[in-house]
Scaffold this active site. Structure first.
Site, mmCIF file in Angstrom:
data_model
loop_
_atom_site.group_PDB
_atom_site.id
_atom_site.type_symbol
_atom_site.label_atom_id
_atom_site.label_comp_id
_atom_site.label_asym_id
_atom_site.label_seq_id
_atom_site.Cartn_x
_atom_site.Cartn_y
_atom_site.Cartn_z
ATOM 1 N N TYR A 124 0.840 -1.210 0.000
ATOM 2 C CA TYR A 124 0.000 0.000 0.000
ATOM 3 C C TYR A 124 0.872 1.256 0.000
ATOM 4 O O TYR A 124 0.741 2.115 -0.873
ATOM 5 C CB TYR A 124 -0.904 -0.020 1.231
ATOM 6 C CG TYR A 124 -1.914 1.093 1.262
ATOM 7 C CD1 TYR A 124 -3.036 1.060 0.439
ATOM 8 C CD2 TYR A 124 -1.763 2.184 2.121
ATOM 9 C CE1 TYR A 124 -3.976 2.086 0.466
ATOM 10 C CE2 TYR A 124 -2.699 3.199 2.155
ATOM 11 C CZ TYR A 124 -3.799 3.148 1.325
ATOM 12 O OH TYR A 124 -4.726 4.169 1.362
ATOM 13 N N ASN A 153 -6.396 9.221 8.213
ATOM 14 C CA ASN A 153 -7.474 8.295 8.610
ATOM 15 C C ASN A 153 -8.853 8.939 8.517
ATOM 16 O O ASN A 153 -9.110 9.952 9.166
ATOM 17 C CB ASN A 153 -7.249 7.803 10.043
ATOM 18 C CG ASN A 153 -5.998 6.956 10.156
ATOM 19 O OD1 ASN A 153 -4.905 7.442 9.857
ATOM 20 N ND2 ASN A 153 -6.143 5.713 10.542
ATOM 21 N N VAL A 166 -9.987 0.822 12.491
ATOM 22 C CA VAL A 166 -10.257 0.886 13.921
ATOM 23 C C VAL A 166 -11.620 1.487 14.263
ATOM 24 O O VAL A 166 -12.304 0.982 15.157
ATOM 25 C CB VAL A 166 -9.094 1.583 14.662
ATOM 26 C CG1 VAL A 166 -8.991 3.077 14.307
ATOM 27 C CG2 VAL A 166 -9.209 1.400 16.156
ATOM 28 N N PHE A 170 -14.380 -0.698 16.274
ATOM 29 C CA PHE A 170 -14.806 -0.349 17.639
ATOM 30 C C PHE A 170 -16.320 -0.114 17.699
ATOM 31 O O PHE A 170 -16.992 -0.572 18.626
ATOM 32 C CB PHE A 170 -14.079 0.912 18.133
ATOM 33 C CG PHE A 170 -12.647 0.685 18.585
ATOM 34 C CD1 PHE A 170 -12.037 -0.565 18.464
ATOM 35 C CD2 PHE A 170 -11.909 1.731 19.138
ATOM 36 C CE1 PHE A 170 -10.714 -0.757 18.878
ATOM 37 C CE2 PHE A 170 -10.586 1.545 19.555
ATOM 38 C CZ PHE A 170 -9.992 0.297 19.416
ATOM 39 N N GLY A 186 -2.302 0.325 23.017
ATOM 40 C CA GLY A 186 -3.294 1.373 22.726
ATOM 41 C C GLY A 186 -2.747 2.780 22.864
ATOM 42 O O GLY A 186 -3.511 3.748 22.829
ATOM 43 N N GLN A 188 -0.621 4.102 20.705
ATOM 44 C CA GLN A 188 -0.374 4.687 19.367
ATOM 45 C C GLN A 188 -1.482 5.678 19.026
ATOM 46 O O GLN A 188 -2.610 5.523 19.482
ATOM 47 C CB GLN A 188 -0.260 3.587 18.289
ATOM 48 C CG GLN A 188 -1.527 2.847 17.925
ATOM 49 C CD GLN A 188 -1.797 1.635 18.809
ATOM 50 O OE1 GLN A 188 -1.464 1.628 19.993
ATOM 51 N NE2 GLN A 188 -2.426 0.606 18.252
ATOM 52 N N ARG A 190 -3.706 8.277 16.222
ATOM 53 C CA ARG A 190 -4.183 8.577 14.874
ATOM 54 C C ARG A 190 -5.030 9.844 14.968
ATOM 55 O O ARG A 190 -5.533 10.195 16.042
ATOM 56 C CB ARG A 190 -5.050 7.446 14.302
ATOM 57 C CG ARG A 190 -4.336 6.129 14.033
ATOM 58 C CD ARG A 190 -3.343 6.211 12.892
ATOM 59 N NE ARG A 190 -2.771 4.902 12.580
ATOM 60 C CZ ARG A 190 -1.718 4.342 13.196
ATOM 61 N NH1 ARG A 190 -1.135 4.982 14.202
ATOM 62 N NH2 ARG A 190 -1.267 3.164 12.820
HETATM 63 N N1 UDP Z 1 -6.364 -0.856 15.644
HETATM 64 C C1 UDP Z 1 -6.825 -1.357 16.866
HETATM 65 N N2 UDP Z 1 -7.900 -2.206 16.857
HETATM 66 C C2 UDP Z 1 -8.557 -2.551 15.722
HETATM 67 C C3 UDP Z 1 -8.099 -2.043 14.489
HETATM 68 C C4 UDP Z 1 -6.989 -1.194 14.491
HETATM 69 O O1 UDP Z 1 -6.280 -1.052 17.936
HETATM 70 O O2 UDP Z 1 -9.529 -3.321 15.815
HETATM 71 C C5 UDP Z 1 -5.240 0.086 15.671
HETATM 72 C C6 UDP Z 1 -4.121 -0.215 14.683
HETATM 73 O O3 UDP Z 1 -3.171 -1.079 15.292
HETATM 74 C C7 UDP Z 1 -3.567 1.160 14.427
HETATM 75 C C8 UDP Z 1 -4.787 2.074 14.555
HETATM 76 O O4 UDP Z 1 -5.763 1.327 15.255
HETATM 77 O O5 UDP Z 1 -2.632 1.526 15.398
HETATM 78 C C9 UDP Z 1 -5.367 2.483 13.213
HETATM 79 O O6 UDP Z 1 -5.526 1.314 12.444
HETATM 80 P P1 UDP Z 1 -6.330 1.301 11.084
HETATM 81 O O7 UDP Z 1 -6.259 -0.080 10.539
HETATM 82 O O8 UDP Z 1 -7.664 1.907 11.274
HETATM 83 O O9 UDP Z 1 -5.542 2.316 10.111
HETATM 84 P P2 UDP Z 1 -3.972 2.586 9.853
HETATM 85 O O10 UDP Z 1 -3.798 4.001 10.234
HETATM 86 O O11 UDP Z 1 -3.126 1.689 10.699
HETATM 87 O O12 UDP Z 1 -3.799 2.311 8.402
#
Ligand code: UDP
Length: 297
Positions: A124, A153, A166, A170, A186, A188, A190
């Site tokens: 990607y 995001n 995510v 959720f 948790g 990290q 965004r």
């Molecule tokens: N994430 C999470 N639980 C989930 C899905 C994602 O904690 O059920 C975390 C994932 O590890 C990342 C963040 O949420 O740190 C955003 O993930 P997403 O796949 O939405 O988008 P990304 O920005 O990683 O492409």
């Protein structure tokens, strides 16, 4: 665009799209749907091209990584070829993923990024980086009128229940009374942009004139949240007492992400208007209607 009187041709291979999302447009005489994959060339006469092709959820783009690279690279070449032939303006949906696991925070457009070229996310990230390269080279070499948007995001109505990103995970988990799956500890971060703000930014960038309009523009909401904070916000938006389940952090998961949107503010007079709490409320309303039927929520 239809409301403003444009004719719209929509191309979709329906890998992650679905007809339900455009059913309300099907009776409009100025709307045309073609089942098509941008990996294959296509001949159309158009004035503007929005190239949004490519699954954006890690779950979906890692399902067939070779196809993901082809979508961004061959798809981009096909769309740029069309833009060149019919002298159309073309906007490429790029991504904050071009910054990888960023060492500069917040991310400005002049940051070159910190991307793993051989990891699970590379299909990607690198695909989108090559797409940007192609956009700039077609612009410099062939005079194609290009626009590049780096999308952070984004979430909101009409996402798939099994999208895998995510916010939808959720929200759907909370509505089903399941534990929320937080990857890693948790901490990290965004920055989440509501879909209508993004669309507003895309249309503004497509139609802006002037110098420097070919350079990449970040579009995102600078409000930055940890995944723990997001889980709590989803709890508030759903009115549920959410429980958490921790799962392993995927490899190369970026630790932090937040757009610097000064360029969008200056160039487009654009600002996000929907804060997370409000966007989540709207998203919860959408998914309640969708999953409520199956789960009696
Ligand atoms: N994430 C999470 N639980 C989930 C899905 C994602 O904690 O059920 C975390 C994932 O590890 C990342 C963040 O949420 O740190 C955003 O993930 P997403 O796949 O939405 O988008 P990304 O920005 O990683 O492409």
């Amino acid at each position: 665009m239809l409301a403003e009187g444009s004719e719209v041709v929509c191309l979709d291979n329906f890998f992650t799209g679905r007809k339900d999302n455009i059913l309300h447009l099907m009776d409009n005489k100025r709307f045309e749907l073609i089942r098509h994959d941008v990996i294959e060339p296509i001949l159309l006469e158009v004035d503007q091209i929005y190239n949004l092709a490519c699954p954006a959820s890690p779950v979906h783009y890692q399902y067939n990584p070779v196809k993901t690279v082809k979508t961004s690279v061959m798809g981009m070449i096909n769309m740029l070829g069309m833009a060149k032939r019919v002298k159309a303006r073309i906007l490429q949906a790029s991504t904050s993923e071009v910054y990888g696991d960023p060492l500069v925070h917040p991310q400005t457009e002049d940051y070159f990024g910190n991307v793993n070229p051989i990891g699970f996310r590379s299909c990607y990230d690198e695909g989108k980086r090559v797409a940007e390269t192609l956009m700039m080279d077609y612009h410099r070499q062939n005079g194609v009128d290009t626009r590049i948007v780096r999308i952070f995001n984004t979430y909101g109505e009409r996402m798939l229940e099994n999208d895998g990103r995510v916010v939808s995970n959720f929200v759907v988990q909370a509505l089903r009374g399941e534990e929320l799956t937080i990857y890693g500890d948790g901490s990290q971060t965004r920055s989440f942009c509501y879909v209508s703000d993004l669309v507003d930014g895309l249309i503004k960038l497509m139609n802006v004139e002037g110098e420097d309009v070919h350079l990449p523009v970040n579009i995102g909401n600078p409000g930055e949240f940890t995944m723990n904070e997001l889980a709590a916000e989803v709890g508030k938006a759903t009115g549920k007492d959410v429980k958490i389940k921790h799962l392993p952090l995927p490899t190369d998961d970026p630790k932090q992400r937040k757009p610097d949107i000064q360029r969008a503010r200056d160039l487009l007079k654009w600002n996000p208007t929907v804060p997370l709490a409000e966007g989540l409320t709207r998203t919860v309303r959408y998914f309640s209607g969708l999953v409520g039927k199956q789960i009696g929520a």
